[in-house]
Structures are given as C-alpha cells and as structure tokens.
Design a protein around this motif. Sequence first.
Motif, PDB file in Angstrom:
ATOM      1  N   VAL A 196       0.654  -1.426   0.042  1.00  0.00           N
ATOM      2  CA  VAL A 196       0.098   0.053  -0.049  1.00  0.00           C
ATOM      3  C   VAL A 196       0.740   1.187  -0.217  1.00  0.00           C
ATOM      4  CG1 VAL A 196      -1.948   1.477   0.692  1.00  0.00           C
ATOM      5  CG2 VAL A 196      -1.535  -1.063   1.234  1.00  0.00           C
ATOM      6  N   ARG A 217       0.486   5.826  -0.024  1.00  0.00           N
ATOM      7  CA  ARG A 217      -0.826   6.796  -0.295  1.00  0.00           C
ATOM      8  C   ARG A 217      -1.982   5.807  -0.676  1.00  0.00           C
ATOM      9  NH1 ARG A 217       2.984  11.224   0.400  1.00  0.00           N
ATOM     10  NH2 ARG A 217       4.876  11.065  -0.335  1.00  0.00           N
ATOM     11  N   SER A 244      -3.179   3.246  -2.396  1.00  0.00           N
ATOM     12  CA  SER A 244      -3.115   3.280  -4.088  1.00  0.00           C
ATOM     13  C   SER A 244      -2.474   1.310  -3.867  1.00  0.00           C
ATOM     14  CB  SER A 244      -2.884   3.958  -4.548  1.00  0.00           C
ATOM     15  OG  SER A 244      -3.410   4.547  -4.681  1.00  0.00           O
ATOM     16  N   THR A 298      -0.638  -1.280  -6.547  1.00  0.00           N
ATOM     17  CA  THR A 298      -0.735  -1.775  -8.210  1.00  0.00           C
ATOM     18  C   THR A 298      -1.165  -2.843  -8.492  1.00  0.00           C
ATOM     19  OG1 THR A 298       1.296  -0.394  -8.647  1.00  0.00           O
ATOM     20  CG2 THR A 298       1.259  -1.588  -9.422  1.00  0.00           C
ATOM     21  N   THR A 345      -1.491  -2.015 -13.110  1.00  0.00           N
ATOM     22  CA  THR A 345      -2.178  -1.177 -13.403  1.00  0.00           C
ATOM     23  C   THR A 345      -2.574  -0.765 -11.093  1.00  0.00           C
ATOM     24  OG1 THR A 345      -4.274  -2.074 -14.324  1.00  0.00           O
ATOM     25  CG2 THR A 345      -5.199  -0.165 -13.076  1.00  0.00           C
ATOM     26  N   VAL A 346      -2.835   1.009 -11.269  1.00  0.00           N
ATOM     27  CA  VAL A 346      -2.311   1.323 -10.019  1.00  0.00           C
ATOM     28  C   VAL A 346      -4.166   1.401  -9.763  1.00  0.00           C
ATOM     29  CG1 VAL A 346      -2.288   3.376  -8.812  1.00  0.00           C
ATOM     30  CG2 VAL A 346      -0.465   2.798 -10.393  1.00  0.00           C
ATOM     31  N   THR A 347      -4.434   1.214  -8.326  1.00  0.00           N
ATOM     32  CA  THR A 347      -5.558   1.170  -8.064  1.00  0.00           C
ATOM     33  C   THR A 347      -5.687   1.245  -6.687  1.00  0.00           C
ATOM     34  OG1 THR A 347      -6.117  -1.219  -9.197  1.00  0.00           O
ATOM     35  CG2 THR A 347      -7.627  -1.047  -7.271  1.00  0.00           C
ATOM     36  N   ARG A 348      -6.660   2.566  -6.587  1.00  0.00           N
ATOM     37  CA  ARG A 348      -6.997   3.008  -5.435  1.00  0.00           C
ATOM     38  C   ARG A 348      -7.764   1.652  -3.741  1.00  0.00           C
ATOM     39  NH1 ARG A 348      -4.777   7.209  -3.189  1.00  0.00           N
ATOM     40  NH2 ARG A 348      -6.111   7.982  -1.820  1.00  0.00           N
ATOM     41  N   VAL A 349      -8.045   2.236  -2.956  1.00  0.00           N
ATOM     42  CA  VAL A 349      -8.152   1.178  -2.119  1.00  0.00           C
ATOM     43  C   VAL A 349      -8.900   1.792  -0.918  1.00  0.00           C
ATOM     44  CG1 VAL A 349      -6.803  -0.771  -2.618  1.00  0.00           C
ATOM     45  CG2 VAL A 349      -5.953   0.288  -1.497  1.00  0.00           C
ATOM     46  N   GLY A 356     -11.657  -1.781  -3.256  1.00  0.00           N
ATOM     47  CA  GLY A 356     -10.980  -1.564  -4.456  1.00  0.00           C
ATOM     48  C   GLY A 356     -10.123  -2.990  -4.830  1.00  0.00           C
TER      49      GLY A 356
END
Length: 453
Positions: free
Chosen positions: A367, A369, A371, A373, A381-385, A400
Amino acid sequence: MRKLVWGAVGAAVLVGAGVAVVSVATADSGGHYRVAVATVGDVSQTVSVSGTVDRVNRADISFGTAGVLSTLSAGVGDTVSAGQELGAVDTSALQAAVDKASSDVDRAESTLSAAESAVEEPADDSSPVGSLVGQVKDAQSAASAALKAASDAVAGQSAACADPAAPACTAAGAAAMTAQQTVKSAQEALQAKLDALSSALAAESSREQAAPSAGSVADAQASVDQAKVKLVEAQQALAGARLVSPISGTVASVSAAVGDRVAANTAVVVVVGEGAVDLSATVAVEKLADLAVGQSASVTPVGTSERIAGKVTRVGTVPDPAADTVAYPVTVTIDEPPASLAAGSSATASVVVATAKDVLTVPASAVNRGSVTVLTGDQTTVTRVTTGAVGPTRVEVKEGLKAGDQVVLANLDAPLPTSDGNSRGSGGFIGGGPESGPAGGGPGGNVRIRPGG
C-alpha cells in the motif's frame, strides 16, 4: 497501464504465504516484480508503549509517627507474612503521652459527674432570709416603741422639773434615763438583725452564683470529649511506632538502620507480594484516542523475545508531568507474570486497538498513499483502495480489491534509493517509503508502512 510479456522464466515461485516472485517482460525490456496475493484473514492493529514494571501487590511500609528506630527485623530478600512486625521506634515518650492523656480523661469525667449530680440535687428551701426579715420587722417595732416611750419620759421630766428641787423631778429624770437606755438597746438589737439579714442575703447570692447549671455541665462534657480525642491521638501515635507488613511477600528494599531517626509516613521497608504486575508507560497524544481500558496487549521484557499476555487497566486523561513531551499515562496489567518481569525492569507492550477477522488483506508494503499496484495477466494497474485495520505486516482492504488479486510489492529492476538520495543497484519497493501509508478511511490512515511483505 503497462502491457507485459511473460518471459521464458515467468513461472511463479512461492516465497511465503500469498507472496511470489514473477519475471515479466515489457515490449521494450524485461522486468521482474515481487507480488503477493490478496487473501482473507485476520488483522490486528496495535499501538506500542514502553515503560517500567512494578508489582500490583506491593506495600511501601512507613511508621505512623516519627522517632528513633530501635528495632528492625527485616532484610532485603526476607519472606514476611501479613501482620508481621518488622521494626519499631522508641516508645518511652509515646507511652508517657498515652498515660497522661488517660489521666486527663479520668479527671474530666470526674468533673462532669460532679456537675451532673449538683444540677440534679433539689434546691434548699430552708433559707434563713425569710425568718430574719420578720425579726428585723419586730426589732423595728420595738425600737419605735422605745423611742415613743423615751419621748414621753422626756416630756414628763420637763413637766416634773419645773421645780428642780422637787422630788418628782428626780424621779422623772430617772425614768427618762431608763427610757433612753431602752431606746439604745432597741436600736442595737435592730442593727444586729439588719446585719444578720445582710449576711444572709449575701450568702444566698453566693450560693445562687455557685450553683451548677446546664451550661456548666455542657462545658464539662466538652472537656471530656477533648480529653478523649487527645487520648486517641496518643494511642494512634503509639500504635504508629510499630512497622507492620500489611501483605505477605518478599522484602524488596530497606532504607533505614537501627539508631536512625525516621520520619512519619516515609517508606522504610518495601514488600512485594505474589501476583499481577503493572507496566507503567506513556503514549503520545495522537495515539491516546486509540487506547481504552480492557484492550488486550502483548508484553515483551527488554532483552527477550518473550510475549506475555496483558490487558490495559488504565488510560490517563491528564498528561504525565514527568514526560519530556505531551504524553499520557497508560497502565498494562499482567495477571500471571513470569520471572523475567521483575519489579523495576523495563518492557514494551503491543496493545491491540483494532481487530478485523475474516477480511481481505494485503501486505502492508503493497500500500502506497492509499493505492496498490495490481498485476493482472501481463498488465499492472494502480488502484485506489479503502483500508481498515493496519497491522504490523498486513492491512485490511475494505474496497478496491478482491480475493486472489495479485498486488505488486516491488519492482526488482528499479534502482534502490541510498542515504544520499542517489540510486544504487535494483529492487525498489512499490510501497513502504517514509511518506507511504494507506488512506481511504479507517484506522489505517497515516500509518508508516515498512518495506517487504
């Protein structure tokens, strides 16, 4: 989004639970990533505190009164029982004070008894004043009669002595003389009665002034009460001359020797008993809201890897004045401490402040910030969680991701940062830098992430 091409050695190699290293190649160049699988499990978020251990069952024993230490039977390491006398100060002056106070009580009670008896006695109605008043009146009447008789005798003498040589003049003179003597006697008798009446009235007044009253009884009772208070104080001072252990245990320290003058209410002997110990620590203000009484903790004595179960029993609401920064006192109690948690030793407690069970988790180092990967096939893919509980190694992911997703932990081909800000070698991590941390709600916000899975 980057498109990846699997290399000839692209088979996954398991490194740990849910962690693998895969070799991938882009259309431009080869690349290697360390990845982990999002799995369902439990996460415990903790707050770490450090402090000093002390026995809960501890007695700092002091004398109740100051004095010169005359006996001392306790030594460091001795085993003592509850109620056992460990020492005493000289009691000669204290015993004398008790004896005097006891005598004062006896005298005060005797005075009270006399006052109560006097008030209860009936008044004496046989006063001589009434009789003397009657006698004075009789004497006044006799004196008045004597004066009238003398006046008549003088008048008769004047008439009879028109001729001084006449025999009647001589007789009248003798009668007048007798009448005057009678007047003198009557006046002397009257004066005697008046004096007697005056003395009787003075005596009556003195008796009335000296007679006990309800007020004098109340004063005597107050004197008794004061004397009894002083007796109790003297008895307490005498009892305070003995040093008695209130608990069974082992003598941990002795701070005086026979012949020393000891102060009242200052610990001379410390006894520690069996049972629970307390870890007294402090916590920074930003972590205070996370702590609560009843939370579980894992305590590790300094210099060991031992983990001992404990529980938070106190969270202070006033800052510790002895702390260098703003910090609040926290107490963690260990009910069954091992020998390694000796009184005075240091330890660290990891307090569980949040627990999530059967939730989706990823390694904390994945994790960055808020997000992650995600590696899907040959693409990242960079994914917000949205994160929840943040444990030491894994983080709860509320939104997420789904179970089975592969998250990238590190690009093994990226240059590693150095202390001077330059790059050296390869294997840079995706998450875990000093500014990294999960975001998106829950207790995971602003938590520093350590590198690695």
